[in-house]
Design an enzyme around this catalytic site. Structure first.
Site, PDB file in Angstrom:
ATOM      1  N   GLY A  40       0.830  -1.213   0.000  1.00  0.00           N
ATOM      2  CA  GLY A  40       0.000   0.000   0.000  1.00  0.00           C
ATOM      3  C   GLY A  40       0.859   1.256   0.000  1.00  0.00           C
ATOM      4  N   GLY A  41       2.031   1.159  -0.621  1.00  0.00           N
ATOM      5  CA  GLY A  41       2.966   2.287  -0.609  1.00  0.00           C
ATOM      6  C   GLY A  41       2.671   3.348  -1.657  1.00  0.00           C
ATOM      7  N   GLY A  44      -1.570   7.484   0.877  1.00  0.00           N
ATOM      8  CA  GLY A  44      -1.753   7.644   2.324  1.00  0.00           C
ATOM      9  C   GLY A  44      -0.445   7.590   3.103  1.00  0.00           C
ATOM     10  N   ILE A  45      -0.498   6.936   4.258  1.00  0.00           N
ATOM     11  CA  ILE A  45       0.679   6.844   5.132  1.00  0.00           C
ATOM     12  C   ILE A  45       1.789   6.037   4.446  1.00  0.00           C
ATOM     13  CG2 ILE A  45       1.468   6.079   7.399  1.00  0.00           C
ATOM     14  CD1 ILE A  45      -1.487   5.971   8.228  1.00  0.00           C
ATOM     15  N   GLY A  46       1.376   5.040   3.646  1.00  0.00           N
ATOM     16  CA  GLY A  46       2.353   4.162   2.989  1.00  0.00           C
ATOM     17  C   GLY A  46       3.242   4.929   2.022  1.00  0.00           C
ATOM     18  N   ASP A  92      -2.128  -7.450  -5.061  1.00  0.00           N
ATOM     19  CA  ASP A  92      -3.488  -7.309  -4.531  1.00  0.00           C
ATOM     20  C   ASP A  92      -3.614  -8.270  -3.356  1.00  0.00           C
ATOM     21  OD1 ASP A  92      -6.108  -7.228  -3.871  1.00  0.00           O
ATOM     22  OD2 ASP A  92      -6.892  -7.651  -5.874  1.00  0.00           O
ATOM     23  N   ASN A 119       1.588  -2.515   5.452  1.00  0.00           N
ATOM     24  CA  ASN A 119       0.871  -1.258   5.693  1.00  0.00           C
ATOM     25  C   ASN A 119      -0.514  -1.199   5.059  1.00  0.00           C
ATOM     26  OD1 ASN A 119       0.766   1.954   5.854  1.00  0.00           O
ATOM     27  ND2 ASN A 119       0.466   1.381   3.707  1.00  0.00           N
ATOM     28  N   SER A 174      -3.838  -0.903  14.706  1.00  0.00           N
ATOM     29  CA  SER A 174      -4.613   0.304  15.006  1.00  0.00           C
ATOM     30  C   SER A 174      -5.115   0.213  16.439  1.00  0.00           C
ATOM     31  CB  SER A 174      -5.816   0.394  14.065  1.00  0.00           C
ATOM     32  OG  SER A 174      -6.716   1.382  14.516  1.00  0.00           O
ATOM     33  N   TYR A 196     -21.845 -10.213  10.653  1.00  0.00           N
ATOM     34  CA  TYR A 196     -20.843  -9.222  10.223  1.00  0.00           C
ATOM     35  C   TYR A 196     -21.148  -7.836  10.772  1.00  0.00           C
ATOM     36  CZ  TYR A 196     -17.856  -6.423   7.123  1.00  0.00           C
ATOM     37  OH  TYR A 196     -16.919  -5.558   6.623  1.00  0.00           O
TER      38      TYR A 196
END
Ligand SMILES: NC(=O)c1ccc[n+]([C@@H]2O[C@H](COP(=O)([O-])OP(=O)(O)OC[C@H]3O[C@@H](n4cnc5c(N)ncnc54)[C@H](OP(=O)(O)O)[C@@H]3O)[C@@H](O)[C@H]2O)c1
Length: 321
Positions: A40-41, A44-46, A92, A119, A174, A196
């Protein structure tokens, strides 16, 4: 770290706190001997994590499902520093096949591997199944990363052994790990639609990230492997992660603005745990605002961590085509 420290940014024992940025916590660190994969780079944070690791001269592999975004991320990093070493590879995490293909491609590059930053993540999704028929938040946030890590372990162990350089695995958990289902992980009904809850399923997946890093750490110590595994909570940062609850979160942010961080601050804890020499040999811990804190009792439950490990392995084996 207390709420007071979070709001004021007052540094903790590490010398860093909620106001510290990823650049600040890695200032002066030479990471030119390290290769790092960041899932996930591309956003966002990645992306900020990838940028700062590259700034510190690490060879960064951005693992992303959206290759257009990944290439844009690479260009952005190169704009910052034209000598940065950045590569992009498709991954993915909601597809076990894609995880295996990513690892095959990475191994074919014949690079060492010292840092793995798990991440990527999704949050509060409406009920959905992954390509393999697994509830999407568990599949993406935990199961994909679990398989990815296992398939990269030989490479990380070999790198640590032949170079003498400590390997580090950082799982993005988190604070939400405390808001999970009763008993933590609902093993018997993991992909069940009836029971769920989008919030609890996210909490469950983030608890799984913590249990995963703790179990990795326990195994590394047992085997005498020179790799550490830790988990982090990056703070509250308004990113696309909140897309399934955008309006609620914006209202919440309006009333709790003092609790939120910007992206450079949000990437600080990950970069600190991945690179800082203070953390040499530190493993099986949980970090918030660049300081070690105690996670929930479920997160430190060793038998739950082992159960999750066995469950994840069995699930992956049963899903093999
Ligand atoms: N932001 C916060 O306040 C916060 C708080 C606590 C924990 N965290 C954790 O921090 C991590 C990063 O969050 P963020 O705020 O940076 O979120 P973000 O901006 O939404 O970034 C998440 C990244 O994960 C990628 N991703 C999602 N599903 C994927 C899949 N199936 N395969 C590969 N990549 C996938 C996304 O790619 P696409 O662009 O293609 O979707 C994106 O690049 C997450 O694990 C999150 O749980 C964040």
């Amino acid at each position: 770290m207390s709420i007071f420290s979070l709001v004021t940014g007052r540094p903790g024992r590490s010398g860093f706190g909620s106001a510290s940025t990823a650049e600040e916590v890695t200032a002066g660190i030479d990471a030119s001997h390290l290769t790092a994969i960041i899932t996930g780079g591309a956003g966002g944070i990645g992306l900020e994590t990838a940028r700062v690791l590259a700034l510190r001269k690490a060879h960064v592999i951005i693992a992303a499902r959206n290759m257009k975004a990944a290439k844009e991320a690479k260009d952005l990093i190169l704009k910052d520093d034209e000598n940065a070493r950045v590569d992009v590879l498709k991954l993915d995490l909601a597809s076990l096949k894609s995880v295996r293909e990513f690892v095959d491609k990475f191994i074919a590059l014949d690079l060492p591997l010292s840092i793995l930053i798990n991440n990527a993540g999704v949050m509060f999704c409406p009920y959905q199944l992954s390509e393999d028929g697994v509830e999407l938040q568990f599949a993406t946030n935990h199961l994909g990363h679990f398989l990815l890590t296992n398939l990269l372990l030989d490479k990380m162990k070999e790198t640590a052994r032949t170079t003498g350089i400590e390997g580090r695995i950082v799982n993005l958990s988190s604070i939400a790990h405390i808001h999970t289902y009763q008993n933590g992980i609902k093993f018997d009904t993991i992909s069940d639609k009836e029971s769920y809850s989008d919030k609890r399923a996210y909490g469950q997946s983030k608890l799984a990230n913590l249990l995963h890093s703790n179990e990795l750490s326990r195994r590394f110590q047992e085997e005498g492997v020179n790799i550490t595994a830790n988990a982090v909570h990056p703070g509250l940062i308004m990113t696309p992660l909140f897309k399934h609850s955008a309006i609620t979160m914006r209202i919440l942010k309006f009333f709790s603005f003092f609790l939120w961080k910007n992206v450079p601050q949000g990437a600080a804890t990950t970069c600190y745990v991945a690179l800082h020499p203070n953390l040499k040999g530190v493993t099986g811990k949980y970090f918030v605002d660049c300081n070690e804190v105690e996670p929930s009792a479920l997160a430190t439950n060793e038998s739950l961590a082992r159960e999750l490990w066995d469950f994840s392995n069995k699930m992956i084996n049963s899903l093999k085509a």
